[in-house]
Scaffold this motif. Structure first.
Motif, mmCIF file in Angstrom:
data_model
loop_
_atom_site.group_PDB
_atom_site.id
_atom_site.type_symbol
_atom_site.label_atom_id
_atom_site.label_comp_id
_atom_site.label_asym_id
_atom_site.label_seq_id
_atom_site.Cartn_x
_atom_site.Cartn_y
_atom_site.Cartn_z
ATOM 1 N N TYR A 66 10.081 -5.436 -4.697
ATOM 2 C CA TYR A 66 10.071 -4.034 -4.297
ATOM 3 C C TYR A 66 9.816 -3.916 -2.806
ATOM 4 O O TYR A 66 8.764 -4.353 -2.314
ATOM 5 C CB TYR A 66 9.002 -3.263 -5.070
ATOM 6 C CG TYR A 66 9.021 -1.783 -4.816
ATOM 7 C CD1 TYR A 66 8.135 -1.198 -3.924
ATOM 8 C CD2 TYR A 66 9.952 -0.959 -5.436
ATOM 9 C CE1 TYR A 66 8.166 0.154 -3.657
ATOM 10 C CE2 TYR A 66 9.993 0.407 -5.182
ATOM 11 C CZ TYR A 66 9.102 0.956 -4.289
ATOM 12 O OH TYR A 66 9.138 2.298 -4.027
ATOM 13 N N ASP A 67 10.733 -3.402 -2.088
ATOM 14 C CA ASP A 67 10.703 -3.132 -0.667
ATOM 15 C C ASP A 67 10.721 -4.397 0.210
ATOM 16 O O ASP A 67 11.437 -4.422 1.204
ATOM 17 C CB ASP A 67 9.531 -2.255 -0.258
ATOM 18 C CG ASP A 67 9.779 -1.643 1.124
ATOM 19 O OD1 ASP A 67 9.298 -2.212 2.113
ATOM 20 O OD2 ASP A 67 10.511 -0.652 1.196
ATOM 21 N N ARG A 68 9.917 -5.411 -0.118
ATOM 22 C CA ARG A 68 9.910 -6.646 0.669
ATOM 23 C C ARG A 68 10.478 -7.766 -0.199
ATOM 24 O O ARG A 68 10.038 -7.940 -1.334
ATOM 25 C CB ARG A 68 8.474 -7.026 1.089
ATOM 26 C CG ARG A 68 7.806 -6.022 2.013
ATOM 27 C CD ARG A 68 6.356 -6.390 2.253
ATOM 28 N NE ARG A 68 5.724 -5.475 3.188
ATOM 29 C CZ ARG A 68 4.424 -5.521 3.495
ATOM 30 N NH1 ARG A 68 3.629 -6.418 2.924
ATOM 31 N NH2 ARG A 68 3.901 -4.654 4.348
ATOM 32 N N LEU A 69 11.408 -8.545 0.331
ATOM 33 C CA LEU A 69 12.042 -9.601 -0.465
ATOM 34 C C LEU A 69 11.052 -10.719 -0.771
ATOM 35 O O LEU A 69 10.206 -11.065 0.068
ATOM 36 C CB LEU A 69 13.250 -10.167 0.287
ATOM 37 C CG LEU A 69 14.150 -11.112 -0.507
ATOM 38 C CD1 LEU A 69 14.686 -10.444 -1.766
ATOM 39 C CD2 LEU A 69 15.306 -11.613 0.365
ATOM 40 N N VAL B 104 4.861 -12.532 8.284
ATOM 41 C CA VAL B 104 5.050 -13.031 6.909
ATOM 42 C C VAL B 104 5.750 -11.989 6.035
ATOM 43 O O VAL B 104 5.977 -12.221 4.848
ATOM 44 C CB VAL B 104 3.713 -13.447 6.261
ATOM 45 C CG1 VAL B 104 3.036 -14.549 7.045
ATOM 46 C CG2 VAL B 104 2.799 -12.257 6.042
ATOM 47 N N ASP B 105 6.082 -10.841 6.617
ATOM 48 C CA ASP B 105 6.808 -9.786 5.901
ATOM 49 C C ASP B 105 8.288 -9.946 6.241
ATOM 50 O O ASP B 105 8.697 -9.739 7.382
ATOM 51 C CB ASP B 105 6.298 -8.410 6.353
ATOM 52 C CG ASP B 105 7.059 -7.260 5.717
ATOM 53 O OD1 ASP B 105 6.625 -6.113 5.892
ATOM 54 O OD2 ASP B 105 8.101 -7.506 5.066
ATOM 55 N N ASN B 106 9.083 -10.316 5.243
ATOM 56 C CA ASN B 106 10.508 -10.572 5.486
ATOM 57 C C ASN B 106 11.208 -9.372 6.114
ATOM 58 O O ASN B 106 12.163 -9.518 6.880
ATOM 59 C CB ASN B 106 11.181 -10.943 4.160
ATOM 60 C CG ASN B 106 12.580 -11.495 4.374
ATOM 61 O OD1 ASN B 106 12.759 -12.479 5.067
ATOM 62 N ND2 ASN B 106 13.562 -10.811 3.823
ATOM 63 N N GLN C 266 7.809 4.070 11.969
ATOM 64 C CA GLN C 266 8.472 3.989 10.667
ATOM 65 C C GLN C 266 7.477 4.339 9.568
ATOM 66 O O GLN C 266 6.314 3.972 9.665
ATOM 67 C CB GLN C 266 9.020 2.565 10.422
ATOM 68 C CG GLN C 266 9.570 2.339 9.037
ATOM 69 C CD GLN C 266 9.931 0.908 8.731
ATOM 70 O OE1 GLN C 266 10.497 0.620 7.706
ATOM 71 N NE2 GLN C 266 9.597 -0.024 9.623
ATOM 72 N N ASP C 267 7.892 5.064 8.571
ATOM 73 C CA ASP C 267 7.114 5.397 7.393
ATOM 74 C C ASP C 267 6.630 6.845 7.312
ATOM 75 O O ASP C 267 6.228 7.285 6.245
ATOM 76 C CB ASP C 267 5.875 4.516 7.219
ATOM 77 C CG ASP C 267 6.209 3.129 6.723
ATOM 78 O OD1 ASP C 267 5.374 2.234 6.847
ATOM 79 O OD2 ASP C 267 7.334 2.941 6.221
ATOM 80 N N ALA C 268 6.636 7.573 8.414
ATOM 81 C CA ALA C 268 6.115 8.954 8.401
ATOM 82 C C ALA C 268 4.717 9.025 7.783
ATOM 83 O O ALA C 268 4.449 9.838 6.891
ATOM 84 C CB ALA C 268 7.080 9.889 7.665
#
Ligand code: GAL
Length: 409
Positions: A152-155, A204-206, A301-303
């Motif tokens: 979910y959201d991050r691979l 570390v976040d793809n 990013q993200d509001a």
């Protein structure tokens, strides 16, 4: 696993869709009319929407429960609280049992969380990784027990146990941030060169790499022809990265850059921040340590709510908005289809009637073990000018009686 009631799915999806506002879908995919009243030509070659026949459900031994394990990375970063809530509520509406856990941004905690979900009989795991490459062995265990896995959201990296990936078009996030800077600094027309610094994401976040690549690819012509300069010379992904997306780390790094490279006579024109938690650090550093008088462009990013205030007050210039409710709608529909032993593809979108953009991608997300079939939503740019329309008129955000802004859950 408890048998899933198809009629309930349809009611649930239409309930979710009705709550998702009415932004029109680009092109013909997804408009209600297309799904419910397929045109004559369509009925001949377009298969009718697939019905999920309960008897086909066989993923784990039937223990009479449908258990969804939802593993979120952290509570400190605002969005994951909302993602967790949306996913939990939507799956529960479906009669699924949900185990939702937050891992405090700790890899071991996340591994333990997932293990306990497996032990509690999870049929499906929906995971946003703290570290995308750190879960391959626990995922292997899940696969060996016939548990389905959605990144979910991050691979999730280096694992063939990942069945699907749901996210926003992460590369496009970086492109939107860069395009905003090109516009705001009039790089296409102005003769003078401008100065920029980069505050990128957690290595570390793809996703962080896609944000970075989208931004750098878009700014490259100006970085190459000298119209855009990086006075600190820190331009690489790692040297500009921010561990754990930390506001404090972003603030400290930019304070050092400002004090080292931006004395009185050196102007900083823009700071490309990959998300809002880092943008918050950047605007604090500019307030405390920037000696220039010009308005520095700051992206995000993200509001996140604090950043919406920063945009209203002119401290931050833009944020890339990703409607989390819509992302969870896709993940739930996908999860239910998988649990009905289906192999969802683009048809899931065609048959959905969703009021938002979503594309099925089978080429771009290689996790090192396989190309993971992905459902990608489309992010948008939000500034002071379209904030009311995109965030409040759509019902994603609201103000309480005291006028305080909150994200609608
Ligand atoms: C990314 C996510 C962004 C942002 C960031 C920090 O993976 O896609 O929306 O939230 O993490 O949490």
């Amino acid at each position: 696993m408890k048998k899933i009631n198809f009629i309930a799915i349809t009611i649930m999806l239409s309930l979710i869709l009705s709550s998702c506002g009415s932004t029109q879908v680009a092109g013909e995919i997804g408009t209600n009319s297309a799904v419910q009243k397929p045109s004559a030509s369509e009925s001949t070659d377009e298969p009718l929407p697939k019905t999920y026949d309960q008897s086909s459900v066989k993923v784990r031994p039937d223990d009479g429960r449908t258990v969804i394990g939802i593993s979120m990375p952290d509570k400190l970063l605002e969005r994951w609280n909302h993602d967790g809530t949306f996913l939990k509520e939507h799956f529960e509406k479906e009669g699924c049992e949900v185990v939702l856990k937050f891992a405090n941004n700790l890899i071991d905690t996340q591994i333990n969380d997932i293990r306990s979900m497996i032990d509690e009989g999870a049929d499906l795991l929906v995971i946003t990784a703290v570290d995308g490459a750190a879960l391959s062995s626990i995922l292997k265990e899940a696969k060996s027990q016939g548990i389905k896995v959605v990144a979910y959201d991050r691979l999730l990296m280096n694992s063939d146990a990942v069945d699907y990936y749901v996210s926003y078009d992460n590369y496009k996030v970086g492109v939107l941030q860069a395009e905003y800077i090109i516009e705001a600094l009039r790089l296409k027309t102005s003769r003078d060169s401008k100065n920029i610094e980069f505050v990128t994401g957690d290595p570390v976040d793809n996703n962080a790499r896609y944000f970075y690549q989208g931004a750098v690819d878009t700014l490259l012509p100006y970085l190459e022809n000298g119209k855009l300069r990086v006075i600190s010379n820190q331009q690489g992904f790692y040297e500009t990265s921010t561990a754990q997306w930390s506001t404090d780390i972003a603030q400290q790094r930019l304070q050092i850059i400002l004090n080292s490279y931006y004395p009185e006579n050196v102007k900083l024109d823009a700071v490309l921040c990959a998300n809002d938690s880092t943008a918050l650090g950047a605007t604090r550093a500019l307030e405390s340590d920037y000696t220039g008088t010009n308005k520095v462009i700051v992206t995000g990013q993200d509001a996140d709510v604090p950043n919406i205030y920063s945009i209203i007050e002119g401290k931050q210039s833009m944020t890339v908005f990703k409607a989390l409710r819509d992302e969870s709608v896709v993940a739930v529909a996908l999860g239910l289809a998988i649990l009905s032993d289906d192999t969802p593809d683009g048809q899931l979108i065609t048959n959905s009637g969703w009021g938002f953009d979503c594309t099925y991608n089978t080429t771009d997300y290689d996790n090192g073990s396989k190309i993971v079939p992905s459902f990608l939503l489309s992010p948008i740019t939000v500034t002071k000018d379209n904030l009311e329309e995109e965030l409040f008129d759509t019902g994603y955000y609201a103000r309480n009686g005291a006028g305080l802004i909150y994200a609608v859950e």
